[in-house]
Structure formats: structure tokens, C-alpha cells
Design an enzyme around this catalytic site. Structure first.
Site, mmCIF file in Angstrom:
data_model
loop_
_atom_site.group_PDB
_atom_site.id
_atom_site.type_symbol
_atom_site.label_atom_id
_atom_site.label_comp_id
_atom_site.label_asym_id
_atom_site.label_seq_id
_atom_site.Cartn_x
_atom_site.Cartn_y
_atom_site.Cartn_z
ATOM 1 N N HIS A 1 46.080 40.334 47.886
ATOM 2 C CA HIS A 1 46.584 39.434 46.838
ATOM 3 C C HIS A 1 47.260 40.209 45.722
ATOM 4 C CE1 HIS A 1 43.309 39.930 43.776
ATOM 5 N NE2 HIS A 1 42.527 40.114 44.814
ATOM 6 N N ASP B 1 42.019 45.607 41.628
ATOM 7 C CA ASP B 1 41.803 44.392 42.415
ATOM 8 C C ASP B 1 42.986 43.468 42.136
ATOM 9 O OD1 ASP B 1 40.863 42.135 43.687
ATOM 10 O OD2 ASP B 1 39.261 41.732 42.257
ATOM 11 N N GLU C 1 44.734 34.406 43.932
ATOM 12 C CA GLU C 1 43.421 34.640 44.545
ATOM 13 C C GLU C 1 42.310 34.573 43.518
ATOM 14 O OE1 GLU C 1 39.968 37.224 45.933
ATOM 15 O OE2 GLU C 1 41.212 37.321 44.139
ATOM 16 N N HIS D 1 37.457 44.216 37.363
ATOM 17 C CA HIS D 1 37.685 43.032 36.524
ATOM 18 C C HIS D 1 37.512 43.361 35.047
ATOM 19 C CE1 HIS D 1 37.582 39.364 39.419
ATOM 20 N NE2 HIS D 1 38.168 40.411 39.986
#
Length: 332
Positions: free
Chosen positions: A58, A168, A196, A307
Site C-alpha cells: 500500500h 509502513d 489501507e 505509525h
């Protein structure tokens, strides 16, 4: 350096255009066809025989969106994706395509009540400071609904490590681009998805368009190899190779495919590890649910502090992830 270009690019959920343009330029010479669908997913095809295989990564990263203006010129905002409130105060950010500089503000610890000190601050207690002196001044430079990303640049440090934002899943995007440069016998689709981080939305659409037999998801995943965390609680560890998942909250990964991937690792002497956590989810949860379903597996690059405004990963883990997926695809 392609990985740096990808990680430094701005692309939170719903605003992946900058990342998409980088990827399109890179992959076009190596594939038979390229399509960008209505959602903004990139779907590329390398024609082959037998199993229809979808390899997914993604494009979007976690970020924020501007939701309003305060009278003093600071901005109201909300999260795009799962960003822990605890990790964002005092971080520097960039707002929109104009890259307006900002700082995420919070009441100083000296002025917080005991109750405030003991609880997690909510977004209503935070603001983004862009140096404006009034609501009118802020509205002249920032539009409602503009996206916000952390202002972090990729750098090397330590022994063969890198630090930066959006690991990510720019890790997965980089690996997929490199994979597409090789040739395989299977009928291979490479898919770079959108949104995503807010519910695998792009993956539902792209998987429906491809209807694969096998879906391999490439990710940057959680890592907890810290001194105060017991070894059995460490989901993955940096430097020990790509992580092969068992399950997460959205899908149980196909055991036969996982065993085949691990066997390739053993035969080709490529290090790997099992992901020892079942938290989170990724595009595999969408791929497995579309049409008649598909056999799915996830292979991830372990990333510390995921994150957040900055993550850490091993260059060797990235290279070994690429090699493991390449060698597995060659067996199909």
C-alpha cells in the site's frame, strides 16, 4: 536512492498522488501493462501461465487532515489512520502540497493538571501551530481538508540501519518495485493500493479487478525488540530477516504457502522469522474476502516505532525480504 525518495514523499490515506507518480515512473519499463483505477490503485501485469498471483503493497502512510481553525491562528486536525495520540505532541509536520511548516502543539507539562498528566491527550487538546497570528491569517494559507504528514527525512545511522517516516508501507512498495524487475513463470499482478490505513479500501477494489488465486502482501510491520520487553512479547526483531505472519485480526494466512516460503528461505539461505503477534491487519484481509477468495500470506520488514514520526529498519532485512519473495515467486 529509490527507498529514500519513496519514504520522503508525502502520501497519507486519500492523498497518495506523489507516491503514485514515483512508482509509475519506476515500474513502466518492466511490466506488460499498467492501469490506474478509479480509486487510484496502480495495477500492473506481467503475463505468465498457471496461478494468478497478486503481490500487494500500500502506498498510503498515516497522517492527519485539517478540520478547522482556532481564533489564535492554530489549526484543528484529526488522524488519517492509526496514529497514537501519545507520540505526536511537539512533532514537526508539513501541510499540503505547499508544504506549510507546522508544529503539533500541546499545553506545557507545567500547566497541566494532575488529571491531564495522567491521561492520554485527545485531539481536541492539540493543535497545529503554523506561526499565524489569527484565524483569518491561517485561512489565507491553509485550506480546510488539507492533508498533513510528519516532516521526517530518511537517513542512515548505526550499523546498516535507516530511520525515517512512512516505513509502513513504503518498505513494501520498494520491495514490490524491485520484484517487478525480474521475470517469472506465474501470471503476476503487482498492486500498489490506496487507503489501507483507513480500512484496506483500495485493496477491495484491486482484488476484485484481479481475482487472484494467491495474494502476497508486503508490509512494514510492528517490532518490539526493546530492553524492557520480554523476548516472548517481541512481535519481530530488527536484523533477523523478513517476518512471515501467522494471522492477524482480519485474516488467517495460508499455512501451506507460509511453509513453502520458509522452505525457500532454508534452501536459498535467506534468513526469516515468524511474526509472533496477531494484532493489526493489512490488505490481506480484503484480498481474502473478494469474489471466491484467495490464499493469502504476508511477508514484512520489521520496523521499530511504527505509525509514528520516525521508524527504524535494517537495510539487510529489506534486501532479504526482496530476495525471499523473488525466490518464492520463481517456484510458481
Amino acid at each position: 536512492m529509490l527507498l529514500k525518495t519513496l519514504c520522503d514523499a508525502k502520501g497519507p490515506s486519500g492523498f497518495e498522488g506523489e507516491v503514485r507518480n514515483i512508482i509509475l515512473k519506476e515500474v513502466k519499463p518492466y511490466v506488460d501493462s499498467v492501469k490506474v483505477d478509479v480509486m487510484g490503485n496502480i495495477i500492473v501485469h506481467k503475463k505468465g501461465k498457471g496461478s494468478k498471483v497478486l503481490v500487494d503493497a500500500h502506498m498510503d502512510e498515516v497522517g492527519f487532515i485539517i478540520t478547522g481553525f482556532n481564533d489564535d491562528g492554530t489549526l484543528k486536525f484529526k488522524a488519517l489512520g492509526g496514529v497514537n495520540n501519545k507520540v505526536i505532541p511537539s512533532k514537526t509536520v508539513l501541510i499540503g502540497d505547499k508544504e506549510i511548516n507546522g508544529v503539533i502543539g500541546i499545553k506545557p507539562i507545567h500547566l497541566q493538571s494532575q488529571e491531564e498528566r495522567n491521561k492520554n491527550m485527545q485531539y481536541k487538546n492539540l493543535c497545529i501551530d503554523i506561526g499565524a497570528n489569527s484565524k483569518k491569517e491561517a485561512m489565507e494559507v491553509v485550506d480546510l481538508g488539507e492533508y498533513v504528514v510528519f516532516n521526517t527525512k530518511l537517513e542512515e545511522f548505526g550499523e546498516n540501519l535507516i530511520k525515517g517516516k512512512a516505513f509502513d508501507d513504503r518498505m513494501g512498495c520498494y520491495v514490490l518495485i524491485e520484484i517487478l524487475k525480474e521475470n517469472y513463470n506465474c501470471d503476476l499482478y503487482g498492486v500498489f493500493t490506496v487507503q489501507e490505513e483507513i480500512g484496506d479500501r483500495g485493496a477491495y477494489v484491486s482484488a476484485y479487478n484481479v481475482m487472484p488465486d494467491i495474494g502476497i502482501v508486503l508490509e512494514g510491520t510492528i517490532c518490539a525488540d526493546m530492553p524492557y520487553i520480554s523476548p516472548h512479547l517481541r512481535a519481530t526483531e530488527v536484523g533477523k530477516g523478513p517476518a512471515i505472519s501467522i494471522m492477524d485480526r482480519t485474516s488467517i494466512f495460508n499455512d501451506d504457502i507460509a511453509k513453502e516460503i520458509m522452505e525457500v528461505g532454508k534452501v536459498k539461505n535467506i534468513p526469516y522469522q515468524r511474526r509472533r503477534a496477531i494484532a493489526g491487519g493489512n490488505d490481506a484481509g480484503a484480498i481474502i474476502m473478494v469474489g471466491e477468495g484467495a490464499k493469502v500470506a504476508t511477508i514484512s520488514v520489521p520496523c521499530r516505532y511504527i505509525h509514528s514520526s520516525i521508524s527504524v529498519a535494517s537495510k539487510e532485512d529489506i534486501e532479504n525480504t526482496k530476495n525471499l519473495v523473488m525466490e518464492y515467486l520463481k517456484t510458481l
